[in-house]
Design a protein around this motif. Structure first.
Motif, PDB file in Angstrom:
ATOM      1  N   VAL A 460     105.835  41.748 -98.385  1.00 37.84           N
ATOM      2  CA  VAL A 460     106.074  40.378 -97.918  1.00 37.84           C
ATOM      3  C   VAL A 460     107.465  40.257 -97.314  1.00 37.84           C
ATOM      4  O   VAL A 460     108.405  40.954 -97.708  1.00 37.84           O
ATOM      5  CB  VAL A 460     105.914  39.325 -99.042  1.00 37.84           C
ATOM      6  CG1 VAL A 460     104.468  39.177 -99.453  1.00 37.84           C
ATOM      7  CG2 VAL A 460     106.793  39.653-100.234  1.00 37.84           C
ATOM      8  N   ASP A 461     107.551  39.356 -96.378  1.00 36.12           N
ATOM      9  CA  ASP A 461     108.774  39.124 -95.639  1.00 36.12           C
ATOM     10  C   ASP A 461     109.851  38.540 -96.556  1.00 36.12           C
ATOM     11  O   ASP A 461     109.628  37.536 -97.230  1.00 36.12           O
ATOM     12  CB  ASP A 461     108.450  38.163 -94.491  1.00 36.12           C
ATOM     13  CG  ASP A 461     109.654  37.892 -93.640  1.00 36.12           C
ATOM     14  OD1 ASP A 461     110.053  38.817 -92.928  1.00 36.12           O
ATOM     15  OD2 ASP A 461     110.195  36.773 -93.711  1.00 36.12           O
ATOM     16  N   PHE A 462     111.000  39.193 -96.588  1.00 34.91           N
ATOM     17  CA  PHE A 462     112.101  38.797 -97.467  1.00 34.91           C
ATOM     18  C   PHE A 462     112.519  37.353 -97.187  1.00 34.91           C
ATOM     19  O   PHE A 462     112.706  36.547 -98.107  1.00 34.91           O
ATOM     20  CB  PHE A 462     113.280  39.749 -97.227  1.00 34.91           C
ATOM     21  CG  PHE A 462     114.263  39.860 -98.347  1.00 34.91           C
ATOM     22  CD1 PHE A 462     114.994  38.767 -98.770  1.00 34.91           C
ATOM     23  CD2 PHE A 462     114.478  41.080 -98.975  1.00 34.91           C
ATOM     24  CE1 PHE A 462     115.919  38.884 -99.797  1.00 34.91           C
ATOM     25  CE2 PHE A 462     115.390  41.207-100.005  1.00 34.91           C
ATOM     26  CZ  PHE A 462     116.120  40.103-100.412  1.00 34.91           C
ATOM     27  N   GLU A 463     112.634  37.027 -95.918  1.00 30.85           N
ATOM     28  CA  GLU A 463     113.115  35.691 -95.545  1.00 30.85           C
ATOM     29  C   GLU A 463     112.124  34.615 -95.995  1.00 30.85           C
ATOM     30  O   GLU A 463     112.504  33.604 -96.581  1.00 30.85           O
ATOM     31  CB  GLU A 463     113.316  35.623 -94.028  1.00 30.85           C
ATOM     32  CG  GLU A 463     113.929  34.320 -93.575  1.00 30.85           C
ATOM     33  CD  GLU A 463     114.462  34.407 -92.158  1.00 30.85           C
ATOM     34  OE1 GLU A 463     114.009  35.288 -91.392  1.00 30.85           O
ATOM     35  OE2 GLU A 463     115.341  33.590 -91.829  1.00 30.85           O
ATOM     36  N   ALA A 464     110.834  34.866 -95.772  1.00 28.72           N
ATOM     37  CA  ALA A 464     109.823  33.875 -96.160  1.00 28.72           C
ATOM     38  C   ALA A 464     109.777  33.714 -97.676  1.00 28.72           C
ATOM     39  O   ALA A 464     109.625  32.609 -98.200  1.00 28.72           O
ATOM     40  CB  ALA A 464     108.456  34.292 -95.626  1.00 28.72           C
ATOM     41  N   THR A 466     112.186  34.159 -99.833  1.00 28.14           N
ATOM     42  CA  THR A 466     113.373  33.528-100.410  1.00 28.14           C
ATOM     43  C   THR A 466     113.572  32.105 -99.883  1.00 28.14           C
ATOM     44  O   THR A 466     114.165  31.270-100.571  1.00 28.14           O
ATOM     45  CB  THR A 466     114.637  34.374-100.135  1.00 28.14           C
ATOM     46  OG1 THR A 466     114.636  34.785 -98.761  1.00 28.14           O
ATOM     47  CG2 THR A 466     114.657  35.603-101.002  1.00 28.14           C
ATOM     48  N   PHE A 469     117.586  27.788 -99.846  1.00 31.07           N
ATOM     49  CA  PHE A 469     118.100  27.614-101.206  1.00 31.07           C
ATOM     50  C   PHE A 469     119.595  27.380-101.132  1.00 31.07           C
ATOM     51  O   PHE A 469     120.229  27.654-100.114  1.00 31.07           O
ATOM     52  CB  PHE A 469     117.802  28.841-102.068  1.00 31.07           C
ATOM     53  CG  PHE A 469     118.477  30.100-101.594  1.00 31.07           C
ATOM     54  CD1 PHE A 469     119.715  30.483-102.128  1.00 31.07           C
ATOM     55  CD2 PHE A 469     117.905  30.892-100.595  1.00 31.07           C
ATOM     56  CE1 PHE A 469     120.350  31.638-101.682  1.00 31.07           C
ATOM     57  CE2 PHE A 469     118.537  32.041-100.153  1.00 31.07           C
ATOM     58  CZ  PHE A 469     119.764  32.421-100.695  1.00 31.07           C
TER      59      PHE A 469
ATOM     60  N   ALA B 286     120.530  38.206-103.792  1.00 28.53           N
ATOM     61  CA  ALA B 286     120.745  39.383-102.942  1.00 28.53           C
ATOM     62  C   ALA B 286     120.966  38.966-101.493  1.00 28.53           C
ATOM     63  O   ALA B 286     121.874  39.456-100.813  1.00 28.53           O
ATOM     64  CB  ALA B 286     119.551  40.329-103.046  1.00 28.53           C
ATOM     65  N   ARG B 287     120.163  38.032-101.036  1.00 27.65           N
ATOM     66  CA  ARG B 287     120.273  37.579 -99.647  1.00 27.65           C
ATOM     67  C   ARG B 287     121.559  36.779 -99.432  1.00 27.65           C
ATOM     68  O   ARG B 287     122.160  36.822 -98.357  1.00 27.65           O
ATOM     69  CB  ARG B 287     119.042  36.728 -99.309  1.00 27.65           C
ATOM     70  CG  ARG B 287     118.984  36.300 -97.872  1.00 27.65           C
ATOM     71  CD  ARG B 287     117.742  35.471 -97.614  1.00 27.65           C
ATOM     72  NE  ARG B 287     117.919  34.648 -96.442  1.00 27.65           N
ATOM     73  CZ  ARG B 287     117.110  33.653 -96.111  1.00 27.65           C
ATOM     74  NH1 ARG B 287     116.046  33.382 -96.856  1.00 27.65           N
ATOM     75  NH2 ARG B 287     117.330  32.944 -95.028  1.00 27.65           N
ATOM     76  N   LEU B 293     119.512  41.219 -95.268  1.00 23.92           N
ATOM     77  CA  LEU B 293     118.297  41.614 -95.998  1.00 23.92           C
ATOM     78  C   LEU B 293     117.109  40.754 -95.594  1.00 23.92           C
ATOM     79  O   LEU B 293     115.949  41.155 -95.771  1.00 23.92           O
ATOM     80  CB  LEU B 293     118.522  41.481 -97.510  1.00 23.92           C
ATOM     81  CG  LEU B 293     119.372  42.558 -98.167  1.00 23.92           C
ATOM     82  CD1 LEU B 293     119.615  42.206 -99.625  1.00 23.92           C
ATOM     83  CD2 LEU B 293     118.671  43.910 -98.046  1.00 23.92           C
ATOM     84  N   ALA B 294     117.373  39.566 -95.078  1.00 29.48           N
ATOM     85  CA  ALA B 294     116.287  38.654 -94.692  1.00 29.48           C
ATOM     86  C   ALA B 294     115.336  39.298 -93.689  1.00 29.48           C
ATOM     87  O   ALA B 294     114.181  38.911 -93.595  1.00 29.48           O
ATOM     88  CB  ALA B 294     116.867  37.370 -94.118  1.00 29.48           C
ATOM     89  N   SER B 296     114.119  42.257 -93.787  1.00 29.03           N
ATOM     90  CA  SER B 296     113.309  43.355 -94.337  1.00 29.03           C
ATOM     91  C   SER B 296     112.076  42.794 -95.040  1.00 29.03           C
ATOM     92  O   SER B 296     111.825  41.598 -95.029  1.00 29.03           O
ATOM     93  CB  SER B 296     114.150  44.177 -95.321  1.00 29.03           C
ATOM     94  OG  SER B 296     114.489  43.386 -96.441  1.00 29.03           O
TER      95      SER B 296
END
Lengths: 482, 371
Positions: A460-464, A466, A469, B286-287, B293-294, B296
């Motif tokens: 899964v896409d890290f940006e999506a 997280t 926030f 982490a981000r 990192l976003a 990846s």
């Protein structure tokens, strides 16, 4: 990420193929508040995949049987009160049940006391030299290209492997104006003939079979029964496909003459494997059933797994085909309604009886087709030692065999030692080849075991994941003493 | 049935290191492991080898442990991808900066080899960090990491080479003591040994019960996540002032993300499970530290058990009331220190004077205390 708490339903159904969509419709009829989730933009699954909304069918062409069946499935779902949400990738499940999905607006959390997993299958491709060359794609991938995008995989295509996808892909290529250089089939004509008695009970399939036959005759497709692809060659991309006659276990005969075919694309698949990562993650018991595609969740006659109120249906519960999938979906939905106390025993029996009767009539054909697609152990056994097996981590058969030789007892130990299965495919591409090789050394697929399911179910896409926030609102965990 | 000189129950890093040193010391040793060597916390932790995040009381042990990791490839015959890349601990608020100052002063005095650096310097060392968010940092060029997933392979190869007997897939169901020897029933077979070493990690409590000892052993369920291979973003191990983050990028491009965010599960019931909310929290931190990192994808996450007793100090030494029985476990930062802790216990069992003091394991022995 879930400040308002999860959205609650009576039953959550994952996967909107024939099984999941039918289950959602049936559960709604039984009075349950149902949520249906799927990562595609519409219901239908792989088999009843609709054309994208922007596409219009070619003029003068009637929609095929799959498009018609899919339209009926979607109409029934739309007419029900089931809540269907698409473009949702379920990435994690927790007991109880909590469902974590990634949707267009980020992470979504749902909860329900009952969960039905109808996650379908992924394709088995046993490694062979050259299988990683550009131009080699899976049969299932080819059906997506053909059905959804109306794109041909190439201009001169070899179609190879096992099962009904061979016919579907070859016919689709011919229909789209492409050329099928050869249809290379692991099965013998006698194996196909064993479908005939079961097919007799399924007149709905005769038209399709007749259509494929006619297309093959028109397109003059050379058929190579009891043959396998032994190598694909470049340079750079597929230019030649080498095939050889094989025995019933898929292994090329020792003295077999190799035939070289010129082609710019190879569509190859060795059957379908039930997707069990979700039921594995929830701790359900699984059984190795090669005739149903491999590992499947243990289920009772009403599709209950060993985990309370967790149900399975569709090909992900064991390969059986689209019609039985839909019926098993309905049966699982009825069982869930009964188990939740929303359907009286007598009412359940009355509603389930006709579904079970139809299932009994259609199951034989599904089982026969699944047997055609079952893993043939000779395929992996004859792969050369320098053939790439794990394409994510660049591991050859020799490296896998060396780890087994040193004492890797089961597949997760092998994974730790070699990184096999740690890449983005999460073991889907290499798993069947590796497990096949390992089973030959340690005795059985049961001894080899299954990959431990770990979230996310797909990358899964890290940006999506997280989303948005602020630092002040990060829920820092309790710490151990510094 | 010939008796082994010692049976080590538990094939994690503690048990394996103890067994290996016993075998090197000339003993006939059996290692009995319920699953596979290194399949628990030893094989699923984030692999951080940093002195900056070690407890002051354990610093001398951590220093020696890290030295042993540096030579593991040579000693054990398996490349464990030991890399000295430096390590940086970040404070993002004034309160975190204060905590970092206090903790680091103690740890630097204890030999952590780190120095305090400014946000600007942190950004120079690792340009991919969100430099404008950093208030204060500490840095050590000595910090390192290794690939924990090959722990089991490394110790297995060394144990086999040293002549130890390795039994995997053999959960212990009974320990009986008679005539000066222990009979261990595991995986349906029996092993007889003159000495017993309990090294069960998160499963230590159950093993102790089999010899009549009750200890208040609890466990944390630490989560780790990993990205797919991505372009080179940074070299150092990145950590957080309050301990909520470890971030490292391997040679192969994958980024490993840990920090002690808690999953759930019960060792007796099965493997640890990931808590989705805490996974997202960990990834957000982490981000926050490393915005790139976003771009990846997360491929996998998991959880491992880490056992501890109320004072979070190790249990290493002879068990009171059971002759010839020893325990090793509950070591906070066990991946770093394990190779050395095992060596110390082996020295004691071999009748030598351990290089450093052990940790009285009987201080929490509730059954004996009550008796």
């Amino acid at each position: 990420m879930t400040a308002p708490g999860p959205e609650r339903f009576d039953l959550i159904v994952i996967g909107a193929g024939p099984a999941g969509a039918s289950a959602a419709t049936e559960a709604d009829r039984a009075g349950l508040r149902v949520l249906l989730l799927d990562e595609q933009p519409a219901a239908g699954g792989q088999i009843y995949r609709p054309l994208p909304a922007e596409f219009s069918p070619r003029e003068g062409r009637a929609p095929g049987p799959d498009l018609r069946a899919g339209a009926a499935l979607r109409a029934a779902l739309a007419g029900s009160g089931a809540e269907a949400r698409f473009r949702r990738r379920v990435w994690h499940l927790a007991r109880g049940f909590s469902v974590f999905a990634l949707g267009p607006d980020g992470v979504e959390r749902y909860a329900a006391p009952a969960l039905l997993v109808a996650a379908g299958t992924h394709e088995r491709v046993i490694a062979f030299p050259g299988w990683t060359l550009p131009g080699v794609i899976g049969l299932a991938g080819a059906t997506v290209l053909l059905k959804s995008q109306q794109v041909l995989p190439g201009e001169r295509v070899v179609v190879a492997g096992a099962g009904p996808l061979l016919g579907a892909v070859a016919a689709g290529i011919l229909k789209g104006g492409g050329r099928v250089v050869a249809c290379v089939d692991l099965a013998s004509p006698a194996e196909w003939m064993r479908l005939a008695p079961a097919a007799g009970l399924r007149p709905d399939l005769w038209g399709q079979a007749a259509g494929w036959t006619a297309a093959f005759l028109r397109g003059r497709v050379p058929l190579y029964p009891r043959h396998a692809v032994v190598e694909a060659r470049g340079p750079g991309r597929v230019a030649e496909v080498c095939i050889a006659p094989v025995g019933g276990d898929g292994a090329p005969r020792a003295d077999a003459p190799v035939r070289v075919l010129r082609a710019d694309s190879l569509c190859v698949g060795h059957g379908l494997v039930p997707a069990t990562e979700m039921t594995r993650a929830l701790g359900a018991e699984h059984l190795y059933r090669p005739d149903e595609g491999g590992w499947i969740a243990r289920r009772d006659a009403c599709l209950r797994t060993s985990v309370e109120r967790l149900y399975v249906a569709g090909d992900g519960a064991g390969i059986a085909g689209a019609v039985p999938a839909a019926l098993r979906g309905r049966l699982a939905a009825l069982a869930a309604a009964r188990d939740l106390g929303r359907l009286a025993e007598a009412e359940f029996a009355r509603k389930a009886a006709p579904v079970r009767r139809r299932l009994a009539r259609t199951a034989a054909f599904g089982a026969a087709v699944a047997r055609l697609m079952a893993l043939r152990p000779g395929l992996a056994r004859t792969v050369s030692r320098d053939t790439l097996v794990c394409r994510c981590e660049d591991l050859t058969r020799a490296e896998i065999e060396d780890a087994i030789g040193e004492g890797a007892r089961e597949i997760n130990q092998l994974k730790s030692w070699t990184r096999c299965g740690m890449g983005p495919c999460q073991g889907r591409m290499c798993g069947e080849t590796v497990a096949s090789l390992m089973a030959a050394r340690v005795g059985s697929r049961e001894a080899v075991g299954q990959w431990t399911a770990r979230p996310p179910f797909r990358p899964v896409d890290f940006e999506a994941l997280t989303g948005d926030f602020t630092y002040d609102h990060l829920p820092f965990p309790p710490t151990a003493p510094a | 049935m010939t008796a082994f000189d010692a049976a080590v129950l538990g094939g994690g890093i503690m048990g394996s290191a103890t067994a290996l040193n016993l075998a090197w010391g000339g003993m006939r040793v059996a290692v009995i492991e319920k699953r596979a060597l290194g399949s628990g916390a030893s094989g699923v932790n984030a692999g951080t080898l940093s002195l900056q995040i070690k407890r002051v009381a354990l610093m001398p042990y951590a220093i020696r442990g890290k030295e042993l990791w540096a030579t593991t490839a040579k000693r054990l015959g398996v490349d464990v991808h030991y890399r000295v890349v430096g390590g940086m601990t970040l404070a993002f608020t004034e309160a975190e900066a204060e905590a970092l100052r206090t903790r680091m002063a103690e740890r630097i005095a204890a030999g952590a080899g780190a120095e305090m650096i400014t946000a600007a310097r942190a950004g120079e060392i690792e340009p991919a960090l969100a430099g404008e968010r950093i208030v204060l940092a500490s840095y050590s060029p000595l910090d390192a990491y290794a690939n924990s997933s090959v722990t089991g392979l490394a110790y297995r190869r060394a144990l086999v080479a040293a002549g130890a007997e390795v039994r995997e897939g053999a959960p212990v169901t009974a320990i009986d003591r008679a005539e000066g020897a222990f009979t261990i029933t595991a995986g349906g077979e029996r092993v007889v040994a003159r000495r017993l070493v309990l090294a069960g990690g998160a499963w230590l409590k159950g093993l102790l019960r089999m010899v009549g000892i009750e200890m208040p052993i609890h466990y944390r369920v630490n989560q780790v996540a990993v990205t797919e291979r991505t372009r080179p973003l940074f070299k150092a191990v990145i950590m957080h002032a309050l301990g909520f983050l470890t971030l490292k990028q391997s040679d192969n491009g994958t980024v490993l993300i840990g920090g002690g965010w808690q999953g759930f599960g019960d060792p007796e019931a099965g493997g640890g499970e990931v808590d989705a909310e805490n996974l997202v929290g960990n990834l957000r931190l982490a981000r926050y530290a490393m915005p790139a990192l976003a771009g990846s994808r997360i491929v996998r996450s998991w959880a491992g058990y880490e056992a501890h007793v109320p004072d979070f100090m190790p249990l290493i030494g002879p068990l009171a009331g059971v002759d010839d029985a020893y325990v090793i476990g509950c070591v906070r930062g066990g991946y770093t220190q394990g190779p050395y802790m095992g060596q110390l216990l082996a020295e004691l069992i071999l009748g030598r004077e351990p290089e450093m003091p052990l940790f009285n394991p009987n201080r929490f022995n509730e059954a004996r205390a009550a008796a």
